[in-house]
Design a protein around this motif. Structure first.
Motif, short mmCIF file in Angstrom:
data_model
loop_
_atom_site.label_atom_id
_atom_site.label_comp_id
_atom_site.label_asym_id
_atom_site.label_seq_id
_atom_site.Cartn_x
_atom_site.Cartn_y
_atom_site.Cartn_z
N ASN A 36 0.98 -1.22 0.01
CA ASN A 36 0.09 0.11 -0.02
C ASN A 36 1.08 1.36 -0.06
O ASN A 36 1.52 1.52 1.09
CB ASN A 36 -0.91 -0.20 1.25
CG ASN A 36 -1.90 1.02 1.13
OD1 ASN A 36 -1.57 2.22 0.72
ND2 ASN A 36 -3.15 0.91 1.94
N CYS A 56 -5.86 5.79 -1.79
CA CYS A 56 -5.57 4.56 -1.26
C CYS A 56 -6.69 4.22 -0.79
O CYS A 56 -6.70 2.97 0.03
CB CYS A 56 -4.46 4.58 -0.44
SG CYS A 56 -2.77 5.05 -0.91
N LEU A 70 -9.28 0.29 -1.46
CA LEU A 70 -8.82 -0.80 -1.23
C LEU A 70 -9.87 -1.79 -0.16
O LEU A 70 -10.28 -0.98 0.67
CB LEU A 70 -7.69 -0.74 -0.74
CG LEU A 70 -6.50 -0.39 -1.55
CD1 LEU A 70 -5.26 -0.16 -0.77
CD2 LEU A 70 -6.07 -1.60 -2.71
N LEU A 87 -0.30 -6.20 0.48
CA LEU A 87 -1.16 -5.06 0.17
C LEU A 87 -2.28 -4.47 1.11
O LEU A 87 -2.45 -3.26 1.45
CB LEU A 87 -1.75 -5.22 -0.97
CG LEU A 87 -2.73 -3.90 -1.53
CD1 LEU A 87 -1.68 -2.80 -1.99
CD2 LEU A 87 -3.43 -4.36 -2.86
N LEU A 88 -2.81 -5.63 1.83
CA LEU A 88 -3.92 -5.56 2.91
C LEU A 88 -3.57 -6.21 4.08
O LEU A 88 -4.40 -6.91 4.60
CB LEU A 88 -5.06 -6.09 2.27
CG LEU A 88 -5.48 -5.61 0.82
CD1 LEU A 88 -6.43 -6.60 0.48
CD2 LEU A 88 -5.80 -4.07 0.71
#
Ligand code: A3P
Length: 325
Positions: free
Chosen positions: A27, A44, A47, A136-137
């Motif tokens: 991210n 961002c 997401l 990413l998460l």
């Protein structure tokens, strides 16, 4: 090196660090350095806050549909290729990058009270997905659904038959699940898609290599089928969703469909399509017995894992482990 043009510099870099050719997206807003070069036109916020990871045939479409009814939850937009599923973290879509992924999500009206999610049932048993998803998460919550793995295997076989997959049409379910490594490739591939996702413990452990257990929620798929109102209640509690949505007003059992459906009006329901909740003959005793033995050690491992996670053991698992047939 400092003087070479960017392309040459990149080529040199990947020559020195070949293992980094495979990207791993993070991210940009989590890192000052990245954020400072992130375009001001980008965000961002598109997401997901949580992922429904599958596996296939456990009721993932029902859960996706029910979640989408919640006023504070927004799902991904449909994909032209894979419909309700984005399938970003597995396969080649990952190489499209995070801009591509974020295009599947609406800009949340309010980032603290809107919950974005996506459901891709292919994520659960894919080797690379937990690592990529976590990169990413890292704060995302993860929801998976488990049903008896034998039933799941049979449902997948029936799914492939109704899609007129020649292998599923030409071979019996017993032929498929007992196929050996000298059998034709197509038959082995179908066997693997039937059997592998059901080795639940080993896949869950891969997710837990990355995500802390407090971010993981396991739904009993049998309960989702028989009492979705209760399941939606427990999911809302897990997600800490506000406002609370009372599903008892919006879901009811449809005797014709044999499943819970969305309430449209006093006398009308909206059920999932024909491909969900199909009618097919029951498994033979022989098939049931083979699968019971096949999944025995995997089910024991699952029960130990659930114990460790302080998660209630589903009734179907207790029954499987009690023995008998
Ligand atoms: P069958 O068609 O084999 O009965 P998925 O959406 O992950 O592909 O899962 C499909 C399965 O969801 C169906 O498998 C069905 O048993 C189950 N299911 C659970 N709740 C349902 C519902 N409310 N309506 C339709 N199918 C449901």
């Amino acid at each position: 090196l400092l003087a070479v043009p960017p392309l040459q510099l990149a080529l040199k870099y990947f020559e020195m660090y070949p293992e980094e050719r495979d990207p791993i997206w993070q991210n940009p807003c989590d890192h000052k350095r990245h954020l400072s070069i992130w375009s001001p036109n980008k965000t961002c916020e598109k997401l997901p806050n949580f992922l429904v990871i599958g596996p296939q045939k456990t009721g993932t479409t029902a859960l996706y549909t029910f979640l989408g009814m919640h006023p504070a939850i927004e799902s991904n937009f449909n994909s032209p290729d894979t419909f309700e599923e984005v399938q970003f973290f597995n396969g080649n879509n990952y190489y499209h990058g995070i801009d591509w992924y974020m295009e599947f999500f609406p800009t949340p009206k309010n980032t603290t009270s809107t919950y974005l999610f996506e459901k891709s049932a292919t994520y659960f048993d894919n080797e690379v997905v937990p690592r990529r998803a976590f990169a990413l998460l890292p704060r995302a919550k993860i929801i998976c659904i488990l049903i008896n793995p034998s039933k799941r295997a049979y449902s997948w076989y029936q799914h492939m038959r109704s899609h007129e997959d020649p292998t599923a049409l030409n071979y019996s379910f017993y032929d498929v699940i007992t196929a050996t490594d000298i059998d034709p490739r197509k038959l082995r591939e179908l066997r693997n898609r039937c059997l592998n996702p059901g080795m639940y413990a080993q896949h869950l452990i891969r997710w837990l290599d990355y995500y802390p257990s407090r971010q993981l929620f396991i739904v009993d798929g049998e309960q989702l089928k028989n009492d979705p109102i209760h399941v939606m209640h427990t999911i809302q509690r897990f997600l800490h969703i506000d406002p609370y949505f009372d599903y008892s007003q919006f879901l009811r059992f449809d005797p014709k469909k044999g499943f819970f459906c969305q309430v449209i009006s006093d006398d009308r329901n909206k059920c999932l399509g024909k491909s969900k909740g199909r009618a097919y003959p029951p498994m033979s005793k022989e098939e049931q017995l083979f699968l019971k033995q096949y999944y025995q050690r995997h089910n024991v491992a699952l029960s130990k894992l659930l114990d460790k996670l302080n998660t209630e053991v589903p009734a179907w698992l207790e029954e499987e482990l009690r023995g008998g047939d």
